[in-house]
Each structure stands twice: as structure tokens, then as C-alpha cells.
Write an enzyme that holds these catalytic residues in place. Structure first.
Site, PDB file in Angstrom:
ATOM      1  N   VAL A  66       0.595  -1.451   0.088  1.00 35.02           N
ATOM      2  CA  VAL A  66       0.024  -0.444   0.314  1.00 35.02           C
ATOM      3  C   VAL A  66       0.848   1.405   0.310  1.00 35.02           C
ATOM      4  O   VAL A  66       1.795   1.125   0.676  1.00 35.02           O
ATOM      5  CB  VAL A  66      -0.952  -0.274   1.325  1.00 35.02           C
ATOM      6  CG1 VAL A  66      -1.747   1.051   1.469  1.00 35.02           C
ATOM      7  CG2 VAL A  66      -1.616  -1.147   0.665  1.00 35.02           C
ATOM      8  N   ALA A 111       4.553   4.374   2.907  1.00 34.12           N
ATOM      9  CA  ALA A 111       3.644   3.000   2.383  1.00 34.12           C
ATOM     10  C   ALA A 111       4.254   1.290   4.015  1.00 34.12           C
ATOM     11  O   ALA A 111       4.367   2.140   4.293  1.00 34.12           O
ATOM     12  CB  ALA A 111       5.291   3.043   0.820  1.00 34.12           C
ATOM     13  N   LYS A 112       3.293   0.707   3.398  1.00 33.53           N
ATOM     14  CA  LYS A 112       3.697  -0.783   3.916  1.00 33.53           C
ATOM     15  C   LYS A 112       3.160  -1.899   3.665  1.00 33.53           C
ATOM     16  O   LYS A 112       2.530  -1.491   1.709  1.00 33.53           O
ATOM     17  CB  LYS A 112       3.250  -0.714   5.189  1.00 33.53           C
ATOM     18  CG  LYS A 112       3.309  -1.829   6.273  1.00 33.53           C
ATOM     19  CD  LYS A 112       4.138  -1.078   7.032  1.00 33.53           C
ATOM     20  CE  LYS A 112       4.538  -1.536   7.979  1.00 33.53           C
ATOM     21  NZ  LYS A 112       5.847  -0.689   9.033  1.00 33.53           N
ATOM     22  N   GLY A 113       4.070  -3.146   3.406  1.00 32.21           N
ATOM     23  CA  GLY A 113       3.462  -4.018   2.347  1.00 32.21           C
ATOM     24  C   GLY A 113       3.684  -5.522   3.142  1.00 32.21           C
ATOM     25  O   GLY A 113       4.450  -5.248   4.546  1.00 32.21           O
TER      26      GLY A 113
END
Ligand code: NAD
Length: 438
Positions: A66, A111-113
Site C-alpha cells: 500500500v 507505504a507498507k507491504g
């Protein structure tokens, strides 16, 4: 056993929605639609990953990335491997990264994943194949000036080396080192990255106390500190606190906790040797075994929750005896616990300030990679401290600017709200400077 209410209270998305709403209430001077836009993720990607397992079978995993915001620069945020990873959690944590970068004033968005998986049930080869497939599926949606991943729960420098190598295979002929941070030192990693988050926690606490944030405690020297989570963050925080004259009276890991006997401090070198031998802190000689819950309720000056989210909640916040809570982990204190601690006069230094050292040194790694140059540990630590002290000053100034009648007006006036208002106001300002497109 956890009750359903406590479980719901700890959901990352709900905690961050509450945090946003509390900050938004202080931003009545900004166009509401603009503030609401700052809450929304810019782009969410879901990838399905077929992996050939060591036994020849094929399993499908789901991964997410995201990108919450690119207002201030490329996206920045970790990759988490955990069975609970979901789109909702990834989205919430991506927003937290946007606020953190804005607050510390590093030129990154958020962001992050992650991949929903249990690394303990995967071989190293399976983890490598999973990482490569995930990164190849993300394609050009990550990159040095697009979105830059880093390690998070159950990913480390080795994982980031695979991320780099995969990205590099698809983008030959250019300097790809800045495409990912948290890499091994001999593959473009930065000095000081591993201990940056724990060290930064102490830099922030020191500044907060210097600024008179906690009457009666003017500095770290002599402070009695308890730490929940003796991993990368907790261990580095413990050592930095000790090196600056504080006493570490207790630590815990997933096996339980140990409390120094007779009010003494733990010998961290001996403790590390003990943990290296058996994998856990419990059973350390010269200390008494206690539960994790005991550690959270110890009589001490500073409590550092540095393990998981939602550890201090409505069910146990009243028994916290520490004078200051310093969030090493992401969102270890729930909104309900924030209110209880605030009413009791216990300041909570929030994650977006207290644990921002990790992303700050990730930024310094990115800069070194772009320059194709590496800095000494001292240079890195000086820069780290400058960024964090600046952010702590801004948060304390904002906190002190809240009117005395906040509670009567239904406004929250704790440090977390001050930090979030500071971050969101800057994002709103930059959005207007750039101009809403088209
Ligand atoms: P880690 O895996 O190295 O360490 C986590 C520690 O917590 C381990 O010692 C584990 O045994 C312990 N633990 C697990 N459950 C526990 C429980 N119930 N009670 C007590 N201890 C428990 O992870 P880390 O990198 O140190 O990260 C810790 C937290 O800090 C995470 O929430 C992470 O998202 C956050 N964080 C990490 C960084 C970073 O740079 N590593 C940066 C910002 C935030």
C-alpha cells in the site's frame, strides 16, 4: 485469554482511525475535504504468489503493498511477513509511515507491504522464492524514487538483500541500491541502521526530559527503565539507556520477563550471553522470573513497550506504574489506554516520534546509496539525533500550545495527538503548495 473487546480495541486500523479523528478535531482551520484526503491511501496492490515448496507441492500466498502518500517523496515502509498481515492492517500501517516521515521531516511519503505467511513454517529457500516472486510481481511499483521497502516483523537484512537482487535483475545498468533499505552492510547498508530505532527512542526520551516534559525527572541518568520486548528495538534501547547512565531493571521477550533483584540493574552483557545460550531471557541468574504482564506494571521511571501492538489497553493501563511510557513498538498503547494514562498524568511518547529512528537511518542509507558513498557510525548518529531532537521539539511545542480547556471542548490533548496534528498540518500545507491536481 484475550476478550473479544480487547481484541477489537487492538486492531491497527481502528486505533489509527481514532488517532486521525482526534488530530482532525484540532484542524478545523483546514478545508475538511483536504484533511480527509490525507487519510486515504493513494494506491493498494494485492498480489497472488504461487510458490513451489521444498516437498514439490505448490502453495499460494497473498501479498500486499500500500502506497499511502507520495506528497513528500517516494513511499517508504517495511515489508512484514506474518500470518495476520491483511490489506486493512497494511493500509493502517502505511498511513502511520506517512505521518512519521512528515513529523521527522524526511523527504519520504508512507507505504507498507507484507505477505500473510508464517516464516517459522517456511524454509530459508521457500522464504527466498516467496520474496523474489513478491518483488517481481510489484515490478515498477517499487523503486528508488517510487516506493522504497525496508525490513519489518519477520523480515531482516537477508530478506532485503533478496529484494535488492530481484529488483536489480529486472533493472540492469543503473544504481539500484537506493531501491530498498535495511540491507546488509556490505551490500549498501548503513552503519547504525540495526540499532537506530532503539537508540532513537533514547534520544527522544532524553530530549523530552531536557525540555521538562516530566516534572521531577530531568534526565536519563539514574532513571529506572523496564523494557517489554528484547528484540532489535528493545535490546538497542536497553544498551543505549545503560550507556547514558540509566538502570535497566527488567526486560521481557515472548518467553516471559526477568526483574533485577534487590532494586539493582540487569547486567546486559551477561543477559545477552544467557539469551544466546537458551534463546530466552527467563532463567537469567541474578534476576527473578516475572510475567510479561508484571513487566508492564512495574514501579519504574520509564516503560518501553517494544514488542507488539496493543499491549497496554483498557484492561491493564490503570496498573501501569511507570512515570513515562516510550513507544518502541508501533501502536503498543490503545486509544482507550491513552485516555487512562493521560488522565493519570503519565505521558506516552508516541511511536511516530519515539521509534522514528529506524526510518530516519533508512533515509540516511538511501542518501548514501544515491551518493555511492558511506558514512561513519558517528556521522550517522549525529544526523539521527538532529532529526529526532527537531521532531521532539516540535511535538512538545505543539503539546504545550493546546488550550487548557481542551477536555471541555471534547478535544484530546496528549502527545500522540500533538504529534499527529503536527504531521497532518504539514501534509495539508504541502498539498496546497503543490496545488491540487488538475
Ligand atoms: P524483533 O522481532 O527483533 O523483536 C521483538 C521482540 O518482542 C522479541 O524479543 C520477542 O520475543 C518479543 N515479544 C514477542 N511477543 C512478546 C510479548 N507478548 N511480550 C514480550 N515480548 C514479546 O522486532 P523489532 O524489530 O525489535 O520490532 C519490535 C517492534 O518495533 C515491532 O512492533 C516493530 O513493528 C516496531 N518497530 C521496529 C523498527 C525497527 O527498526 N526494527 C522500527 C519501528 C518500529
Amino acid at each position: 485469554m484475550e476478550t473479544t473487546t480487547a481484541g477489537a480495541e487492538r486492531k491497527a486500523q481502528r486505533m489509527l482511525d481514532t488517532q486521525f479523528a482526534r488530530a482532525r478535531a484540532h484542524l478545523a482551520h483546514i478545508e475538511p475535504g483536504l484533511v480527509d484526503f490525507l487519510h486515504l491511501a493513494r494506491r493498494s496492490i494485492i498480489v497472488n504468489l504461487p510458490i513451489q515448496m521444498d516437498d514439490g507441492s505448490v502453495r499460494n500466498f497473498v501479498g500486499y503493498r500500500v502506497l499511502h502518500s507520495r506528497l513528500l517523496g517516494p513511499g517508504k515502509g517495511g515489508i512484514r511477513y506474518h500470518p495476520d498481515v491483511s490489506l486493512a492492517e497494511t493500509t493502517a500501517l502505511a498511513a502511520l509511515m506517512t505521518w512519521k516521515c512528515s513529523l521527522v521531516r524526511i523527504p519520504f511519503g508512507g507505504a507498507k507491504g507484507g505477505i500473510a505467511c508464517d516464516t517459522k513454517a517456511l524454509s530459508v529457500d521457500e522464504q527466498r522464492r516467496l520474496t523474489r516472486r513478491y518483488i517481481s510481481e510489484l515490478g515498477d511499483d517499487i523503486g528508488p524514487f517510487v516506493d522504497v521497502p525496508a525490513p519489518d516483523l519477520y523480515t531482516d537484512a537477508q530478506t532485503m538483500a533478496w529484494v535488492f537482487d530481484t529488483y536489480d535483475q529486472f533493472h540492469p545498468g543503473q544504481n539500484n541500491l537506493p531501491a530498498v533499505t535495511g540491507k546488509p552492510l556490505d551490500l549498501g547498508g548503513s552503519e547504525g541502521r540495526e540499532e537506530a530505532t532503539g537508540r532513537g527512542c533514547v534520544d527522544v526520551a532524553e530530549r523530552f526530559l531536557e525540555l521538562g516534559g516530566l516534572p521531577g525527572l530531568g534526565g536519563i541518568e539514574g532513571a529506572r527503565v523496564a523494557i517489554q520486548g528484547y528484540g532489535a528495538v528493545g535490546r538497542a534501547a536497553a544498551r543505549t539507556f545503560r550507556d547514558r547512565g540509566a538502570a535497566i531493571i527488567a526486560v521481557s521477550d515472548s518467553s516471559g520477563g526477568v526483574l533485577a533483584t534487590d532494586g539493582a540493574h540487569l547486567d546486559l552483557d551477561l543477559l545477552d550471553a544467557h539469551k544466546a545460550g537458551g534463546g530466552a531471557v527467563v532463567g537469567f541468574s541474578g534476576a527473578r522470573n516475572v510475567t510479561n504482564e508484571d513487566v508492564l506494571g512495574l514501579d519504574c521511571d520509564i516503560l518501553v513497550p517494544a514488542a507488539l501492538g496493543g499491549q497496554i489497553h483498557s484492561g491493564n493501563a490503570a496498573s501501569v506504574q511507570a512515570r513515562l511510557v516510550l513507544e518502541g513498538a508501533n501502536r503498543p498503547v490503545t486509544p482507550e489506554a491513552d485516555d487512562i494514562l493521560h488522565a493519570r498524568g503519565v505521558p506516552v511518547v508516541p511511536d511516530i516520534l519515539a521509534n522514528a529512528g529506524g526510518v530516519t537511518v533508512s533515509y540516511l542509507e538511501w542518501v548514501q546509496n544515491i551518493e555511492n558513498h558511506s558514512w561513519s557510525l558517528d556521522e550517522v548518529n549525529v544526523h539521527l539525533r538532529e532529526y529526532l531532537v527537531g521532531a521532539a521539539d516540535r511535538v512538545v511545542a505543539r503539546w504545550r500550545s493546546f488550550p487548557a480547556d481542551c477536555a471541555e471542548s471534547g478535544l484530546t490533548a496528549d502527545l500522540r495527538t500533538a504529534a499527529t496534528v503536527e504531521a497532518l498540518e504539514r501534509l495539508a500545507h504541502v498539498t496546497l503548495e503543490r496545488g491540487i491536481w488538475p
